[in-house]
Design a protein around this motif. Structure first.
Motif, PDB file in Angstrom:
ATOM      1  N   LYS A  17      -1.065  24.186  -5.047  1.00 42.52           N
ATOM      2  CA  LYS A  17      -1.676  24.666  -3.471  1.00 42.52           C
ATOM      3  C   LYS A  17      -1.219  26.008  -3.560  1.00 42.52           C
ATOM      4  N   ARG A  18      -2.056  26.808  -3.251  1.00 40.27           N
ATOM      5  CA  ARG A  18      -2.013  28.117  -2.602  1.00 40.27           C
ATOM      6  C   ARG A  18      -1.994  28.586  -1.208  1.00 40.27           C
ATOM      7  N   TYR A  19      -0.954  28.548  -0.559  1.00 38.93           N
ATOM      8  CA  TYR A  19      -1.322  28.786   1.111  1.00 38.93           C
ATOM      9  C   TYR A  19      -2.234  30.095   1.352  1.00 38.93           C
ATOM     10  N   ALA A  20      -2.594  30.203   2.795  1.00 39.37           N
ATOM     11  CA  ALA A  20      -3.630  31.224   2.886  1.00 39.37           C
ATOM     12  C   ALA A  20      -2.643  32.604   2.483  1.00 39.37           C
ATOM     13  N   ASN A  21      -1.547  32.690   2.667  1.00 41.09           N
ATOM     14  CA  ASN A  21      -0.833  34.121   2.436  1.00 41.09           C
ATOM     15  C   ASN A  21      -0.728  34.459   0.851  1.00 41.09           C
ATOM     16  N   VAL A  57      -2.465  18.767   3.864  1.00 42.80           N
ATOM     17  CA  VAL A  57      -2.759  20.030   3.165  1.00 42.80           C
ATOM     18  C   VAL A  57      -3.764  19.645   2.345  1.00 42.80           C
TER      19      VAL A  57
HETATM   20  P1  ADP Z   1      -3.652  26.115   4.723  1.00 49.00           P
HETATM   21  O1  ADP Z   1      -3.696  27.096   3.530  1.00 49.00           O
HETATM   22  O2  ADP Z   1      -3.401  24.813   4.307  1.00 49.00           O
HETATM   23  O3  ADP Z   1      -4.815  26.297   5.728  1.00 49.00           O
HETATM   24  P2  ADP Z   1      -2.237  28.097   5.905  1.00 49.00           P
HETATM   25  O4  ADP Z   1      -1.970  28.952   5.153  1.00 49.00           O
HETATM   26  O5  ADP Z   1      -3.251  28.405   6.960  1.00 49.00           O
HETATM   27  O6  ADP Z   1      -2.329  26.628   5.514  1.00 49.00           O
HETATM   28  O7  ADP Z   1      -0.698  27.723   6.938  1.00 49.00           O
HETATM   29  C1  ADP Z   1      -0.852  27.080   7.833  1.00 49.00           C
HETATM   30  C2  ADP Z   1       0.096  27.449   8.956  1.00 49.00           C
HETATM   31  O8  ADP Z   1       1.560  27.504   8.400  1.00 49.00           O
HETATM   32  C3  ADP Z   1      -0.013  28.928   9.546  1.00 49.00           C
HETATM   33  O9  ADP Z   1      -0.061  29.071  10.783  1.00 49.00           O
HETATM   34  C4  ADP Z   1       0.691  29.773   8.678  1.00 49.00           C
HETATM   35  O10 ADP Z   1       0.966  30.781   9.600  1.00 49.00           O
HETATM   36  C5  ADP Z   1       2.154  28.769   8.657  1.00 49.00           C
HETATM   37  N1  ADP Z   1       3.099  29.237   7.829  1.00 49.00           N
HETATM   38  C6  ADP Z   1       2.800  30.540   7.116  1.00 49.00           C
HETATM   39  N2  ADP Z   1       4.008  30.641   6.209  1.00 49.00           N
HETATM   40  C7  ADP Z   1       4.733  29.579   6.274  1.00 49.00           C
HETATM   41  C8  ADP Z   1       5.795  29.221   5.729  1.00 49.00           C
HETATM   42  N3  ADP Z   1       6.535  29.659   4.614  1.00 49.00           N
HETATM   43  N4  ADP Z   1       6.487  28.106   6.082  1.00 49.00           N
HETATM   44  C9  ADP Z   1       5.836  27.100   7.083  1.00 49.00           C
HETATM   45  N5  ADP Z   1       4.747  27.722   7.548  1.00 49.00           N
HETATM   46  C10 ADP Z   1       4.061  28.501   7.250  1.00 49.00           C
END
Ligand code: ADP
Ligand code: ADP
Length: 224
Positions: free
Chosen positions: A11-15, A54
């Motif tokens: 899992k790679r989050y959007a950031n 997720v």
């Molecule tokens: P996905 O990749 O599953 O769509 P996102 O990266 O879009 O998930 O993140 C979902 C929400 O969590 C966003 O509003 C994001 O800003 C927030 N978020 C970002 N960084 C963190 C963090 N370190 N811990 C918890 N929530 C975070």
């Protein structure tokens, strides 16, 4: 066959943050598995992915042979999730809130099921109480009852005893151990080694998004 099969899940989050790195794990029906790791290890991300909340970046998860992405409704119905946060439906009775939650999953009203769930958590004598009048420990039991209301085969507990005192922690351990007699598969996350040791059959150690090892409790404890 395992009830949950996780294959090379990342899992790679959007950031860009990589919260899970190629996790592979089979969970057997009826076992209690503890996912042990420090805060930020990726435990919540892992259980949120299995629950379909997720979406995986790579890899796959199946629940009873069904893919969590393509067969989400089916797999979600097989899962009960006890979140970390306490609920706020303070003015409802214990019985009504559990019965209502069952309805959210499209299950027919069934008072006998609600009764069985409440009895399995020693909540039956509190069935008419308003939730706001319950102790912290009883409120936690109600959360578990809600997660079991639609008769899932798998129960996830996310940090069930984070921030609770030792007495209540021991009480929760007993609740979980009692639940296994109902045949439900239990997966919990924790950062307390003694919690994993007390209630799990198997322990998976997670750090930095990696599943470092999974072992039978006895084998793992001998090494520590
Ligand atoms: P996905 O990749 O599953 O769509 P996102 O990266 O879009 O998930 O993140 C979902 C929400 O969590 C966003 O509003 C994001 O800003 C927030 N978020 C970002 N960084 C963190 C963090 N370190 N811990 C918890 N929530 C975070
Ligand atoms: P744990 O449950 O073990 O404490 P989490 O799965 O909540 O771990 O978080 C794992 C890592 O992923 C943490 O570093 C967290 O900050 C980060 N994280 C969680 N959700 C998001 C998100 N939506 N976007 C970016 N990073 C996130």
């Amino acid at each position: 066959d395992p009830i949950v099969s996780i294959k090379a899940l990342s899992k790679r989050y959007a950031n860009g943050f990589e919260a899970l790195k190629s996790v592979t794990l089979d969970i057997e029906k009826g076992e209690i598995l503890a996912l042990l790791g420090p805060n930020g290890a990726g435990k919540t991300t892992l259980i949120s992915t299995i629950c379909g909340i997720v979406t995986p970046s790579e890899g796959s998860v199946t629940v009873a042979g069904h893919d969590i992405v393509t067969d989400y409704r089916k797999t979600r119905a097989m899962i009960g999730l006890v979140p970390q946060e306490l609920t706020t439906d303070a003015f409802e009775s214990v019985f009504d809130t559990v019965s209502f939650t069952r309805g959210l999953f499209g299950k027919k009203r069934d008072d006998a099921v609600v009764e069985r769930v409440l009895k399995s958590l020693s909540l039956w004598d509190k069935k008419d109480n308003k939730i706001m009048m319950l102790s912290g420990g009883m409120k936690r039991r109600v959360l578990i009852a809600k997660a079991l209301a639609h008769e899932p085969e798998i129960l996830f507990l996310d940090e069930p005893t984070a921030g609770v005192d030792m007495e209540l922690r021991k009480d929760m351990w007993e609740v979980v151990r009692d639940l296994r007699r109902t045949g439900v598969t239990i997966i919990l996350t924790t950062h307390y080694i003694e919690e994993a040791e007390e209630i799990a059959d198997r322990i998976g150690v997670i750090n930095n998004g990696e599943l470092l090892l999974v072992e039978e409790k006895q084998a793992l404890m001998q090494k520590m």
